[in-house]
Design an enzyme around this catalytic site. Structure first.
Site, PDB file in Angstrom:
ATOM      1  N   ARG A   1      -7.949 135.267   7.586  1.00  0.00           N
ATOM      2  CA  ARG A   1      -8.218 133.833   7.452  1.00  0.00           C
ATOM      3  C   ARG A   1      -9.030 133.603   6.180  1.00  0.00           C
ATOM      4  O   ARG A   1      -9.761 134.486   5.726  1.00  0.00           O
ATOM      5  CB  ARG A   1      -9.001 133.322   8.652  1.00  0.00           C
ATOM      6  CG  ARG A   1      -8.302 133.474  10.000  1.00  0.00           C
ATOM      7  CD  ARG A   1      -9.196 132.970  11.112  1.00  0.00           C
ATOM      8  NE  ARG A   1      -8.565 133.036  12.421  1.00  0.00           N
ATOM      9  CZ  ARG A   1      -8.659 134.061  13.262  1.00  0.00           C
ATOM     10  NH1 ARG A   1      -9.379 135.125  12.921  1.00  0.00           N
ATOM     11  NH2 ARG A   1      -8.054 134.043  14.435  1.00  0.00           N
TER      12      ARG A   1
ATOM     13  N   ARG B   1      -0.731 133.727   6.073  1.00  0.00           N
ATOM     14  CA  ARG B   1      -1.101 134.471   7.286  1.00  0.00           C
ATOM     15  C   ARG B   1       0.117 134.578   8.212  1.00  0.00           C
ATOM     16  O   ARG B   1       0.373 135.632   8.794  1.00  0.00           O
ATOM     17  CB  ARG B   1      -2.264 133.745   7.952  1.00  0.00           C
ATOM     18  CG  ARG B   1      -2.839 134.379   9.208  1.00  0.00           C
ATOM     19  CD  ARG B   1      -4.152 133.682   9.535  1.00  0.00           C
ATOM     20  NE  ARG B   1      -4.529 133.795  10.922  1.00  0.00           N
ATOM     21  CZ  ARG B   1      -5.195 134.818  11.445  1.00  0.00           C
ATOM     22  NH1 ARG B   1      -5.536 135.831  10.670  1.00  0.00           N
ATOM     23  NH2 ARG B   1      -5.526 134.828  12.723  1.00  0.00           N
TER      24      ARG B   1
ATOM     25  N   HIS C   1      -6.404 137.701  17.013  1.00  0.00           N
ATOM     26  CA  HIS C   1      -6.111 136.703  18.038  1.00  0.00           C
ATOM     27  C   HIS C   1      -6.641 137.167  19.392  1.00  0.00           C
ATOM     28  O   HIS C   1      -6.532 138.346  19.737  1.00  0.00           O
ATOM     29  CB  HIS C   1      -4.605 136.465  18.166  1.00  0.00           C
ATOM     30  CG  HIS C   1      -4.032 135.690  17.026  1.00  0.00           C
ATOM     31  ND1 HIS C   1      -2.722 135.834  16.599  1.00  0.00           N
ATOM     32  CD2 HIS C   1      -4.574 134.757  16.213  1.00  0.00           C
ATOM     33  CE1 HIS C   1      -2.486 135.026  15.596  1.00  0.00           C
ATOM     34  NE2 HIS C   1      -3.599 134.362  15.335  1.00  0.00           N
TER      35      HIS C   1
ATOM     36  N   HIS D   1      -3.029 129.641   5.186  1.00  0.00           N
ATOM     37  CA  HIS D   1      -2.624 129.873   6.575  1.00  0.00           C
ATOM     38  C   HIS D   1      -1.140 130.201   6.685  1.00  0.00           C
ATOM     39  O   HIS D   1      -0.734 130.990   7.543  1.00  0.00           O
ATOM     40  CB  HIS D   1      -2.963 128.650   7.431  1.00  0.00           C
ATOM     41  CG  HIS D   1      -2.980 128.958   8.903  1.00  0.00           C
ATOM     42  ND1 HIS D   1      -3.982 129.701   9.486  1.00  0.00           N
ATOM     43  CD2 HIS D   1      -2.104 128.654   9.891  1.00  0.00           C
ATOM     44  CE1 HIS D   1      -3.736 129.827  10.776  1.00  0.00           C
ATOM     45  NE2 HIS D   1      -2.602 129.206  11.051  1.00  0.00           N
TER      46      HIS D   1
ATOM     47  N   LYS E   1     -17.343 130.322  21.016  1.00  0.00           N
ATOM     48  CA  LYS E   1     -18.140 131.548  20.907  1.00  0.00           C
ATOM     49  C   LYS E   1     -18.476 131.812  19.446  1.00  0.00           C
ATOM     50  O   LYS E   1     -17.877 131.260  18.536  1.00  0.00           O
ATOM     51  CB  LYS E   1     -17.377 132.736  21.494  1.00  0.00           C
ATOM     52  CG  LYS E   1     -17.126 132.628  22.991  1.00  0.00           C
ATOM     53  CD  LYS E   1     -16.417 133.855  23.516  1.00  0.00           C
ATOM     54  CE  LYS E   1     -16.160 133.746  25.007  1.00  0.00           C
ATOM     55  NZ  LYS E   1     -15.447 134.916  25.543  1.00  0.00           N
TER      56      LYS E   1
ATOM     57  N   TYR F   1       3.126 132.968  15.523  1.00  0.00           N
ATOM     58  CA  TYR F   1       3.030 133.305  14.104  1.00  0.00           C
ATOM     59  C   TYR F   1       4.262 134.063  13.615  1.00  0.00           C
ATOM     60  O   TYR F   1       4.405 134.309  12.422  1.00  0.00           O
ATOM     61  CB  TYR F   1       1.790 134.172  13.859  1.00  0.00           C
ATOM     62  CG  TYR F   1       0.505 133.391  13.732  1.00  0.00           C
ATOM     63  CD1 TYR F   1      -0.231 133.409  12.556  1.00  0.00           C
ATOM     64  CD2 TYR F   1       0.023 132.630  14.783  1.00  0.00           C
ATOM     65  CE1 TYR F   1      -1.415 132.706  12.434  1.00  0.00           C
ATOM     66  CE2 TYR F   1      -1.158 131.914  14.685  1.00  0.00           C
ATOM     67  CZ  TYR F   1      -1.862 131.952  13.505  1.00  0.00           C
ATOM     68  OH  TYR F   1      -3.036 131.237  13.390  1.00  0.00           O
TER      69      TYR F   1
END
Length: 341
Positions: free
Chosen positions: A163, A281, A304, A278, A196, A313
């Site tokens: 990323r 990616r 992931h 992205h 998180k 993806y």
């Protein structure tokens, strides 16, 4: 009963905190739960899919909230009731006589709009064309160092699927050539789920990434400044210096995005405005899958939490099924031939 209901909400918040969810995210979840309870006018254990139908319709049609916002609220309620059913079904039934049900079901669960966006990447030959032209132009760039840095960053997105936020936060110490067969990048600021904190992982320097990093550290990085010997210095520096230390500042994501956009406009103009970090990616995931890497390995590479995310993806050519069928038949034929021998 009101105290018991409050205790259930508090226990959900406590479990979320134990899982590492941020205080802000927990506060947002509690707000959604109380919105739902106020709307229904019923205790938490009396909610049904009909109750959720009315709440979600009210959020969308009367309050005019975005689809993504309503989908997020539905997800929060679903997680809350999954928690109650798993941990407190018995207590709730013993105290109230009610059996908890999940009010968010397959019929009223809003589709997540972000999951519907298909970022189909360019073909392999198109990406090769882009990076070949970009690489050949580097010696003639008006500002060589930023151009080389942007090329290096985009190459990481292409080869390892990092990323952009993970890329800008890499430090020199995060390159670990001593780990594994190819060396590894220590990604300390990976994306965490459900609020998180950062989720760290080690990314193997596959697909010639080891040679790419070696080129960067051996030939280029030291030209930005003397801090190349500092393990805490940014791996991708800016030309700007810190006023106090005099060392290089960290390159921002806007600069890296602009570098990629300029290269696409020059060497792959058909993709101008569409080929983003992205999308590269996605290209990385699709390319590795087509070369035989299994989905679980790609999931770990991309960082992931769920395999279902990784599957979105993967974009394969229209003839992928036919090719897989032919390869499978070739393997069967080869085994039969060996057996006959």
């Amino acid at each position: 009963m009101e105290d018991f209901e409050q205790e259930l909400v508090d226990q959900f918040a406590l479990a979320s905190a134990g899982a590492g969810i941020s205080d802000q995210h927990i506060s947002e979840e509690r707000s959604v739960i109380f919105q739902f309870l106020r709307f229904s006018g019923r205790p938490v254990w009396e909610a049904s899919p009909d109750t959720a139908d009315g709440f979600l319709s009210h959020q969308r049609k009367e309050l005019g909230l975005a689809r993504s916002t309503v989908a997020s609220k539905a997800q929060t309620l679903a997680q809350f009731y999954d928690f109650l059913i798993l941990r407190y079904q018995g207590d709730v039934h013993a105290l109230t006589g009610h059996v908890l049900t999940q009010p968010i079901d397959e019929y009223n669960r809003p589709a997540d709009p972000s999951a519907q966006v298909i970022r189909v990447p360019p073909q392999e030959d198109e990406v090769n064309q882009l990076f070949a032209g970009w690489r050949e132009s580097l010696p003639h760039a008006r500002k060589f160092l930023p151009a080389a840095r942007d090329y290096f960053a985009a190459s990481l997105w292409r080869r390892t699927g990092l990323r952009i936020s993970e890329t800008v936060n890499l430090d020199i110490r995060d390159w670990r050539p001593d780990l594994g067969d190819f060396g590894k990048l220590h990604v300390r600021f990976g994306k965490g789920s459900r609020g998180k904190g950062p989720k760290a992982r080690l990314v193997p320097a596959i697909d010639s990434t080891d040679a790419l990093v070696t080129w960067w550290l051996t030939d280029i990085r030291h030209q930005f400044g003397d801090d190349w010997q500092n393990p805490d210095a940014p791996l991708l520096p800016s030309e700007r210096r810190d006023r106090i230390t005099g060392e290089c500042q960290r390159a921002g994501d806007d600069a890296l995005r602009s570098g990629l956009a300029g290269a696409v406009a020059a060497y792959l103009p058909a993709w101008q405005g569409r080929l983003t970090p992205h999308v590269l990616r996605h290209f990385c995931a699709s390319s590795l899958y087509l070369r035989g890497m299994d989905l679980k390995a790609i999931q770990e590479l991309l960082g992931h939490s769920w395999l279902s995310t990784t599957t979105r993806y993967i974009h394969v050519h229209s003839d992928h099924i036919e090719n897989a069928w032919l390869q499978a038949n070739d393997r069967v034929a080869a085994r039969l031939t060996v057996g006959e021998g």
